[in-house]
Design a protein around this motif. Structure first.
Motif, PDB file in Angstrom:
ATOM      1  N   PRO A  54       8.175  -9.004  11.423  1.00 17.96           N
ATOM      2  CA  PRO A  54       7.283 -10.085  10.811  1.00 17.96           C
ATOM      3  C   PRO A  54       8.224 -10.963  10.109  1.00 17.96           C
ATOM      4  N   GLN A  55       7.991 -12.120   9.824  1.00 16.58           N
ATOM      5  CA  GLN A  55       8.844 -13.123   8.784  1.00 16.58           C
ATOM      6  C   GLN A  55       8.529 -12.840   7.352  1.00 16.58           C
ATOM      7  N   VAL A  56       7.115 -12.614   7.239  1.00 13.85           N
ATOM      8  CA  VAL A  56       6.511 -12.432   5.871  1.00 13.85           C
ATOM      9  C   VAL A  56       5.420 -11.094   6.165  1.00 13.85           C
ATOM     10  N   ILE A  57       5.515 -10.432   5.028  1.00 13.02           N
ATOM     11  CA  ILE A  57       4.706  -8.986   4.792  1.00 13.02           C
ATOM     12  C   ILE A  57       3.697  -9.340   3.308  1.00 13.02           C
ATOM     13  N   LEU A  58       2.603  -9.351   3.902  1.00 13.16           N
ATOM     14  CA  LEU A  58       1.557  -9.456   2.661  1.00 13.16           C
ATOM     15  C   LEU A  58       1.244  -7.879   2.253  1.00 13.16           C
ATOM     16  N   MET A  59       2.001  -7.711   1.163  1.00 12.48           N
ATOM     17  CA  MET A  59       1.930  -6.284   0.381  1.00 12.48           C
ATOM     18  C   MET A  59       1.083  -6.176  -0.510  1.00 12.48           C
ATOM     19  N   ASP A  60       0.024  -5.038  -0.451  1.00 10.75           N
ATOM     20  CA  ASP A  60      -0.596  -4.419  -1.592  1.00 10.75           C
ATOM     21  C   ASP A  60       0.305  -3.754  -2.437  1.00 10.75           C
ATOM     22  N   ILE A  61      -0.353  -3.663  -3.825  1.00 13.36           N
ATOM     23  CA  ILE A  61       0.611  -2.824  -4.827  1.00 13.36           C
ATOM     24  C   ILE A  61       0.271  -1.487  -4.947  1.00 13.36           C
ATOM     25  N   ASN A  62      -1.033  -0.895  -5.209  1.00  9.24           N
ATOM     26  CA  ASN A  62      -1.597   0.251  -5.109  1.00  9.24           C
ATOM     27  C   ASN A  62      -2.041   0.970  -3.874  1.00  9.24           C
ATOM     28  N   MET A  63      -1.095   1.856  -3.370  1.00  9.72           N
ATOM     29  CA  MET A  63      -1.527   2.567  -2.189  1.00  9.72           C
ATOM     30  C   MET A  63      -0.858   3.987  -2.199  1.00  9.72           C
ATOM     31  N   PRO A  64      -1.834   4.743  -1.557  1.00  2.84           N
ATOM     32  CA  PRO A  64      -1.351   6.009  -1.502  1.00  2.84           C
ATOM     33  C   PRO A  64       0.055   6.361  -0.734  1.00  2.84           C
ATOM     34  N   VAL A  65       0.609   7.718  -0.647  1.00  4.00           N
ATOM     35  CA  VAL A  65       1.657   7.793   0.107  1.00  4.00           C
ATOM     36  C   VAL A  65       3.043   7.060  -0.276  1.00  4.00           C
ATOM     37  N   MET A  66       2.884   5.799  -0.388  1.00  4.74           N
ATOM     38  CA  MET A  66       4.091   4.820  -0.597  1.00  4.74           C
ATOM     39  C   MET A  66       3.453   3.657  -1.052  1.00  4.74           C
ATOM     40  N   ASP A  67       3.767   3.410  -2.362  1.00  2.00           N
ATOM     41  CA  ASP A  67       2.916   2.276  -2.807  1.00  2.00           C
ATOM     42  C   ASP A  67       3.908   1.034  -2.727  1.00  2.00           C
ATOM     43  N   GLY A  68       3.305  -0.300  -3.023  1.00  2.00           N
ATOM     44  CA  GLY A  68       4.014  -1.540  -2.987  1.00  2.00           C
ATOM     45  C   GLY A  68       5.282  -1.730  -3.508  1.00  2.00           C
ATOM     46  N   TYR A  69       5.732  -1.126  -4.612  1.00  2.00           N
ATOM     47  CA  TYR A  69       7.058  -1.162  -5.374  1.00  2.00           C
ATOM     48  C   TYR A  69       7.903  -0.495  -4.335  1.00  2.00           C
ATOM     49  N   ASP A  70       7.646   0.658  -4.004  1.00  2.00           N
ATOM     50  CA  ASP A  70       8.642   1.405  -3.373  1.00  2.00           C
ATOM     51  C   ASP A  70       8.619   0.866  -2.049  1.00  2.00           C
ATOM     52  N   THR A  71       7.587   0.484  -1.433  1.00  2.00           N
ATOM     53  CA  THR A  71       7.692  -0.244   0.064  1.00  2.00           C
ATOM     54  C   THR A  71       8.655  -1.455  -0.153  1.00  2.00           C
ATOM     55  N   THR A  72       8.399  -2.194  -0.992  1.00  2.00           N
ATOM     56  CA  THR A  72       8.869  -3.509  -1.144  1.00  2.00           C
ATOM     57  C   THR A  72      10.650  -3.025  -1.307  1.00  2.00           C
ATOM     58  N   ARG A  73      10.959  -2.098  -2.069  1.00  2.00           N
ATOM     59  CA  ARG A  73      12.261  -1.888  -2.307  1.00  2.00           C
ATOM     60  C   ARG A  73      13.045  -1.338  -1.071  1.00  2.00           C
ATOM     61  N   TRP A  74      12.175  -0.700  -0.063  1.00  2.00           N
ATOM     62  CA  TRP A  74      12.696  -0.205   1.068  1.00  2.00           C
ATOM     63  C   TRP A  74      12.761  -1.321   2.046  1.00  2.00           C
ATOM     64  N   VAL A  75      11.963  -2.224   2.017  1.00  2.00           N
ATOM     65  CA  VAL A  75      12.110  -3.261   2.876  1.00  2.00           C
ATOM     66  C   VAL A  75      13.193  -4.284   2.499  1.00  2.00           C
ATOM     67  N   LYS A  76      13.621  -4.590   1.394  1.00  2.00           N
ATOM     68  CA  LYS A  76      14.756  -5.444   0.768  1.00  2.00           C
ATOM     69  C   LYS A  76      15.897  -4.673   1.291  1.00  2.00           C
ATOM     70  N   GLN A  77      16.140  -3.420   1.160  1.00  2.00           N
ATOM     71  CA  GLN A  77      17.326  -2.510   1.320  1.00  2.00           C
ATOM     72  C   GLN A  77      17.593  -2.502   2.977  1.00  2.00           C
ATOM     73  N   ASN A  78      16.376  -2.318   3.678  1.00  2.00           N
ATOM     74  CA  ASN A  78      16.798  -2.315   5.167  1.00  2.00           C
ATOM     75  C   ASN A  78      16.595  -3.280   6.008  1.00  2.00           C
ATOM     76  N   HIS A  79      15.641  -4.392   5.521  1.00  2.00           N
ATOM     77  CA  HIS A  79      15.267  -5.512   6.394  1.00  2.00           C
ATOM     78  C   HIS A  79      15.102  -6.664   5.384  1.00  2.00           C
ATOM     79  N   PRO A  80      16.344  -7.028   4.900  1.00  2.00           N
ATOM     80  CA  PRO A  80      16.312  -8.082   3.676  1.00  2.00           C
ATOM     81  C   PRO A  80      15.964  -9.322   4.148  1.00  2.00           C
ATOM     82  N   GLN A  81      15.945  -9.769   5.353  1.00  2.00           N
ATOM     83  CA  GLN A  81      15.549 -10.709   5.956  1.00  2.00           C
ATOM     84  C   GLN A  81      13.964 -11.117   5.849  1.00  2.00           C
TER      85      GLN A  81
END
Length: 214
Positions: A54-81
């Motif tokens: 996707p070009q844009v991900i709509l991201m929730d914050i509070n999630m089990p397993v891997m929350d929005g903060y960790d997920t966003t960091r992972w996205v920006k590190q691995n798929h910065p576009q």
């Protein structure tokens, strides 16, 4: 019917009913194309391996397993576009600041009307930043093309400390000045940068590399 290519989006939220509801609403707009849905960061990682990105991900914050903060960091590190638009129930400074520091380029509330969410997604895709309720819309222009604004050394120091968890009183102590002086720094920056909130100052500092993300 728009003649432009639709913006490809994904939705990451652990509440299935809300996620499916947003997905159905977004499918009503010709300007958008839903690529996939995921219930947490781990599932997002799997989906990105199987589906078109996707070009844009709509991201929730509070999630089990891997929350929005960790997920966003992972996205920006691995798929910065890929741009992340935080879609949350929270409007407090701490949540906004943490998502911005994690790499989100936009932040909207779940109470948003479908048409307003569409406009947020379109603005984010075009301008690279969108935080409508939290900061002034003028921030888009100030981030997109900084017109050589002259900030004092102390204002820059204050901006950096705004990106921390410190309160304004604690920032004053850290800078060895009075709370009134810190208030003056804040108001001066609000005026210079056309901003209204601390969250806006944080986003400006990050986007203009005054504060470096770890």
């Amino acid at each position: 019917m728009t003649t432009d290519a639709p913006i490809k989006i994904a939705i990451v939220d652990d509440h299935a009913l809300f996620r499916h509801g947003v997905a159905m609403l977004m499918k009503e707009f010709d300007e958008l194309e839903l690529v996939f849905e995921a219930e947490n960061g781990k599932q997002l990682q799997q989906m990105l391996q199987k589906h078109e990105h996707p070009q844009v991900i709509l991201m929730d914050i509070n999630m089990p397993v891997m929350d929005g903060y960790d997920t966003t960091r992972w996205v920006k590190q691995n798929h910065p576009q890929i741009l992340v638009l935080a879609l949350s129930m929270y409007e407090d400074d701490a949540a906004v600041i943490n998502m911005i520091k994690s790499g989100a380029s936009g932040y909207v509330l779940k109470q948003l009307k479908p048409r307003e969410l569409l406009e947020a997604i379109k603005t984010l895709a075009q301008k690279g930043v969108y935080i409508n309720e939290i900061v002034s819309g003028k921030l888009i222009r100030s981030v997109a093309n900084d017109e050589g604004l002259k900030l004092t050394t102390r204002e820059v120091d204050f901006l950096k400390l705004c990106c921390s968890e410190l309160t304004y009183k604690e920032i004053a102590e850290q800078m060895f000045v009075s709370p009134r002086t810190v208030d003056n720094y804040r108001e001066s920056l609000f005026q210079k940068l056309n901003l209204k909130t601390r969250s806006g100052l944080v986003l400006y500092a990050i986007k203009n590399k005054i504060y470096q993300l770890e």
